[in-house]
Design a protein around this motif. Structure first.
Motif, PDB file in Angstrom:
ATOM      1  N   VAL A 269       1.002  71.830  31.454  1.00 23.30           N
ATOM      2  CA  VAL A 269       0.756  72.527  30.179  1.00 23.30           C
ATOM      3  C   VAL A 269       2.078  72.799  29.461  1.00 23.30           C
ATOM      4  O   VAL A 269       2.208  72.561  28.245  1.00 23.30           O
ATOM      5  CB  VAL A 269      -0.020  73.840  30.419  1.00 23.30           C
ATOM      6  N   ASN A 270       3.075  73.279  30.193  1.00 19.57           N
ATOM      7  CA  ASN A 270       4.366  73.569  29.571  1.00 19.57           C
ATOM      8  C   ASN A 270       5.053  72.306  29.061  1.00 19.57           C
ATOM      9  O   ASN A 270       5.721  72.320  28.023  1.00 19.57           O
ATOM     10  CB  ASN A 270       5.281  74.292  30.561  1.00 19.57           C
ATOM     11  N   PHE A 271       4.878  71.194  29.799  1.00 16.62           N
ATOM     12  CA  PHE A 271       5.436  69.918  29.353  1.00 16.62           C
ATOM     13  C   PHE A 271       4.805  69.493  28.021  1.00 16.62           C
ATOM     14  O   PHE A 271       5.506  69.125  27.072  1.00 16.62           O
ATOM     15  CB  PHE A 271       5.189  68.843  30.418  1.00 16.62           C
ATOM     16  N   ILE A 272       3.467  69.543  27.962  1.00 18.96           N
ATOM     17  CA  ILE A 272       2.771  69.139  26.729  1.00 18.96           C
ATOM     18  C   ILE A 272       3.152  70.069  25.580  1.00 18.96           C
ATOM     19  O   ILE A 272       3.413  69.619  24.459  1.00 18.96           O
ATOM     20  CB  ILE A 272       1.252  69.122  26.951  1.00 18.96           C
ATOM     21  N   ARG A 273       3.190  71.372  25.852  1.00 20.51           N
ATOM     22  CA  ARG A 273       3.583  72.332  24.816  1.00 20.51           C
ATOM     23  C   ARG A 273       4.957  71.979  24.245  1.00 20.51           C
ATOM     24  O   ARG A 273       5.157  72.001  23.025  1.00 20.51           O
ATOM     25  CB  ARG A 273       3.642  73.734  25.407  1.00 20.51           C
ATOM     26  N   ARG A 274       5.900  71.663  25.113  1.00 16.90           N
ATOM     27  CA  ARG A 274       7.259  71.382  24.650  1.00 16.90           C
ATOM     28  C   ARG A 274       7.309  70.105  23.820  1.00 16.90           C
ATOM     29  O   ARG A 274       7.994  70.041  22.795  1.00 16.90           O
ATOM     30  CB  ARG A 274       8.220  71.286  25.838  1.00 16.90           C
ATOM     31  N   GLN A 275       6.575  69.079  24.257  1.00 11.44           N
ATOM     32  CA  GLN A 275       6.566  67.826  23.497  1.00 11.44           C
ATOM     33  C   GLN A 275       5.957  68.032  22.110  1.00 11.44           C
ATOM     34  O   GLN A 275       6.492  67.527  21.106  1.00 11.44           O
ATOM     35  CB  GLN A 275       5.790  66.744  24.263  1.00 11.44           C
ATOM     36  N   ILE A 276       4.853  68.774  22.055  1.00 17.28           N
ATOM     37  CA  ILE A 276       4.209  69.033  20.767  1.00 17.28           C
ATOM     38  C   ILE A 276       5.110  69.884  19.888  1.00 17.28           C
ATOM     39  O   ILE A 276       5.220  69.660  18.671  1.00 17.28           O
ATOM     40  CB  ILE A 276       2.844  69.724  20.977  1.00 17.28           C
ATOM     41  N   HIS A 277       5.776  70.878  20.490  1.00 14.18           N
ATOM     42  CA  HIS A 277       6.688  71.734  19.728  1.00 14.18           C
ATOM     43  C   HIS A 277       7.832  70.913  19.132  1.00 14.18           C
ATOM     44  O   HIS A 277       8.285  71.180  18.012  1.00 14.18           O
ATOM     45  CB  HIS A 277       7.246  72.825  20.642  1.00 14.18           C
ATOM     46  N   CYS A 279       7.557  67.876  18.258  1.00 13.77           N
ATOM     47  CA  CYS A 279       6.941  66.814  17.433  1.00 13.77           C
ATOM     48  C   CYS A 279       7.184  65.431  18.033  1.00 13.77           C
ATOM     49  O   CYS A 279       7.479  64.472  17.318  1.00 13.77           O
ATOM     50  CB  CYS A 279       7.456  66.870  15.991  1.00 13.77           C
ATOM     51  N   ARG A 280       7.041  65.340  19.344  1.00 17.87           N
ATOM     52  CA  ARG A 280       7.243  64.072  20.035  1.00 17.87           C
ATOM     53  C   ARG A 280       5.973  63.687  20.796  1.00 17.87           C
ATOM     54  O   ARG A 280       5.397  64.501  21.512  1.00 17.87           O
ATOM     55  CB  ARG A 280       8.412  64.159  21.007  1.00 17.87           C
ATOM     56  N   CYS A 281       5.548  62.442  20.634  1.00 19.72           N
ATOM     57  CA  CYS A 281       4.374  61.939  21.350  1.00 19.72           C
ATOM     58  C   CYS A 281       4.775  61.636  22.791  1.00 19.72           C
ATOM     59  O   CYS A 281       5.683  60.844  23.026  1.00 19.72           O
ATOM     60  CB  CYS A 281       3.841  60.678  20.669  1.00 19.72           C
ATOM     61  N   TYR A 282       4.067  62.263  23.738  1.00 20.85           N
ATOM     62  CA  TYR A 282       4.430  62.015  25.137  1.00 20.85           C
ATOM     63  C   TYR A 282       3.867  60.693  25.644  1.00 20.85           C
ATOM     64  O   TYR A 282       4.203  60.249  26.741  1.00 20.85           O
ATOM     65  CB  TYR A 282       3.966  63.173  26.030  1.00 20.85           C
ATOM     66  N   GLY A 283       3.006  60.049  24.846  1.00 20.15           N
ATOM     67  CA  GLY A 283       2.453  58.765  25.248  1.00 20.15           C
ATOM     68  C   GLY A 283       3.385  57.603  24.955  1.00 20.15           C
ATOM     69  O   GLY A 283       3.519  56.680  25.762  1.00 20.15           O
ATOM     70  N   CYS A 284       4.074  57.662  23.789  1.00 18.56           N
ATOM     71  CA  CYS A 284       4.969  56.556  23.409  1.00 18.56           C
ATOM     72  C   CYS A 284       6.378  57.033  23.083  1.00 18.56           C
ATOM     73  O   CYS A 284       7.240  56.228  22.719  1.00 18.56           O
ATOM     74  CB  CYS A 284       4.396  55.814  22.203  1.00 18.56           C
ATOM     75  N   HIS A 285       6.632  58.351  23.158  1.00 17.94           N
ATOM     76  CA  HIS A 285       7.947  58.967  22.952  1.00 17.94           C
ATOM     77  C   HIS A 285       8.432  58.888  21.502  1.00 17.94           C
ATOM     78  O   HIS A 285       9.602  59.151  21.230  1.00 17.94           O
ATOM     79  CB  HIS A 285       9.003  58.341  23.869  1.00 17.94           C
ATOM     80  N   GLU A 286       7.546  58.553  20.565  1.00 11.95           N
ATOM     81  CA  GLU A 286       7.941  58.505  19.155  1.00 11.95           C
ATOM     82  C   GLU A 286       7.997  59.918  18.602  1.00 11.95           C
ATOM     83  O   GLU A 286       7.156  60.755  18.918  1.00 11.95           O
ATOM     84  CB  GLU A 286       6.938  57.666  18.356  1.00 11.95           C
ATOM     85  N   GLN A 311       6.322  62.081  37.687  1.00  6.27           N
ATOM     86  CA  GLN A 311       7.682  62.573  37.847  1.00  6.27           C
ATOM     87  C   GLN A 311       8.303  63.020  36.529  1.00  6.27           C
ATOM     88  O   GLN A 311       9.313  63.737  36.511  1.00  6.27           O
ATOM     89  CB  GLN A 311       8.581  61.527  38.526  1.00  6.27           C
ATOM     90  N   THR A 312       7.720  62.596  35.411  1.00  3.90           N
ATOM     91  CA  THR A 312       8.241  62.994  34.102  1.00  3.90           C
ATOM     92  C   THR A 312       7.978  64.463  33.819  1.00  3.90           C
ATOM     93  O   THR A 312       8.850  65.184  33.321  1.00  3.90           O
ATOM     94  CB  THR A 312       7.617  62.132  32.985  1.00  3.90           C
ATOM     95  N   TRP A 313       6.759  64.930  34.139  1.00  2.74           N
ATOM     96  CA  TRP A 313       6.417  66.318  33.829  1.00  2.74           C
ATOM     97  C   TRP A 313       6.414  67.243  35.043  1.00  2.74           C
ATOM     98  O   TRP A 313       6.484  68.470  34.890  1.00  2.74           O
ATOM     99  CB  TRP A 313       5.038  66.387  33.155  1.00  2.74           C
ATOM    100  N   ASP A 314       6.359  66.689  36.248  1.00  2.46           N
ATOM    101  CA  ASP A 314       6.345  67.519  37.455  1.00  2.46           C
ATOM    102  C   ASP A 314       7.781  67.882  37.838  1.00  2.46           C
ATOM    103  O   ASP A 314       8.306  67.457  38.863  1.00  2.46           O
ATOM    104  CB  ASP A 314       5.636  66.787  38.597  1.00  2.46           C
TER     105      ASP A 314
END
Length: 378
Positions: A269-277, A279-286, A311-314
């Motif tokens: 959850v914290n990983f997704i929150r940070r990526q959204i904050h 403004c980065r897509c965690y699926g393609c890193h754009e 291993q990216t988010w854990d």
């Protein structure tokens, strides 16, 4: 002013802008006699008249002085908040960690969060700090002078200082050192009040109301916020339904398929929150200019359910929430099924031995064989 003009300014340390204060009264004293504004204090009143002296006290008992002090305080607070906002939005910050010398570029919060996370050196939330560059330079200068930031003792070399701060848990600043007050916004909020006085007022208010009748208390449920938009829900179930319907993201399914325990869910959850904050897509890193653009992209490309490798988010860094008081983290499941998931992943829980017969346990322990083997090898 005391020696040459026999004029005393009361509580001079509480004047927010001394230069403007002096300029104002210099002008007023040319317009009217000083006795119209100041209280007259006569000293040596028992002495002969020619030996008596009159001193003039300028203080906030005079309404005009009080209004001036309040206006200067408001103006100072406005300037401080503007400075703070500028620093919060500044992404050209450059600095290095005081403990490992790692270089950081971008927002100041990156460096401050690094020192708090990696070195347990926490000087407060980045949003509560102002004049951050000057603050960090002040702390760095003390360390360069081999001075502990907490007890402020001086040591003979850098290694001794580092060992002292680590062992004594002195990786923090001295809260009684008034030198640091100017770097915290709370000290500018009320005229003549430091952060300690503000906190004491809050505590007194709690103590004053502790005998109040709470029988009519109604608890209002906290709302958890969606990972991808501003939607709020009172329960994790409702929020999961929303995220599945609106964003095709099934948190419960992901938890089940990956066998996530409570802490792994927190990191995800914290990983997704940070990526959204960011403004980065965690699926393609754009990276995108706004959260709206990011959300449109992720929904059209079906990237909301495209999680990166584990291993990216854990990672330990994602134990720390992106947003303070993130209610979603409190509503995550911590059920018995998490233990089953751990076993499926090979993370078997360790059960302590029965220590009711401690003597027999020591005699039969495998540690005896290991010690004997190690002795023979040596």
């Amino acid at each position: 002013m005391i020696i040459e003009h026999k004029t005393v300014i009361a509580d001079v340390k509480l004047v927010a802008d001394f230069q403007r204060y002096i300029s104002y009264w210099r002008k007023r004293f040319t317009e009217q006699p000083i006795t119209d504004f100041c209280s007259v204090i006569r000293i040596n009143s028992t002495a002969p008249f020619e030996e008596q002296d009159n001193y003039f006290l300028l203080c906030d008992v005079l309404p005009e002085d009080r209004i001036l002090r309040e206006e200067l305080q408001k103006q100072r607070l406005k300037e401080i908040l503007e400075q703070q906002q500028q620093e919060r939005n500044d992404n050209n910050f450059q600095g290095s960690c005081m403990f490992c010398n790692e270089e950081f570029l971008g927002n100041r919060s990156v460096l401050l969060n690094h020192m708090a996370r990696e070195h347990t050196f926490n000087i407060g939330l980045p949003d509560n700090i102002v004049n951050c560059n000057e603050f960090l330079c002040t702390l760095q200068k003390k360390l360069d002078n081999l001075q502990c930031l907490y007890c402020e003792k001086t040591f003979r070399d850098k290694n001794t200082l580092k060992d002292h701060m680590r062992k004594k848990q002195h990786r923090r600043i001295n809260p009684k050192n008034r030198e640091y007050d100017r770097f915290y916004v709370i000290n500018y909020l009320e005229l003549g009040k430091s952060w300690e006085e503000v906190q004491l007022e809050d505590d007194r208010e709690l103590l004053d109301h502790q005998e109040d009748d709470w029988s009519d208390w109604e608890e209002h449920p906290l709302s958890a916020v969606c990972l991808f938009c501003e939607k709020q829900a009172e329960t994790i179930e409702k929020l999961c339904v929303h995220m599945e319907d609106a964003h095709e993201f099934d948190l419960l399914k992901i938890k089940s398929e990956l066998g996530l325990n409570f802490y792994e869910q927190v990191k995800l959850v914290n990983f997704i929150r940070r990526q959204i904050h960011q403004c980065r897509c965690y699926g393609c890193h754009e990276k995108f200019k706004s959260k709206a653009d990011l959300r449109t992209h992720m929904e059209e490309a079906k990237h909301t359910s495209l999680l990166p490798e584990r291993q990216t988010w854990d990672q330990p860094q994602y134990y720390f929430p992106t947003y303070e008081n993130d209610t979603l983290l409190c509503t995550l499941s911590d059920s018995e099924s998490d233990l089953t998931a751990q076993e499926q992943n090979g993370n078997i829980a360790i059960i302590s031995e029965d220590t009711s017969k401690l003597h027999a346990l020591k005699q039969s322990s495998i540690l005896n064989q290991l010690l004997l083997h190690e002795s023979l090898k040596n």
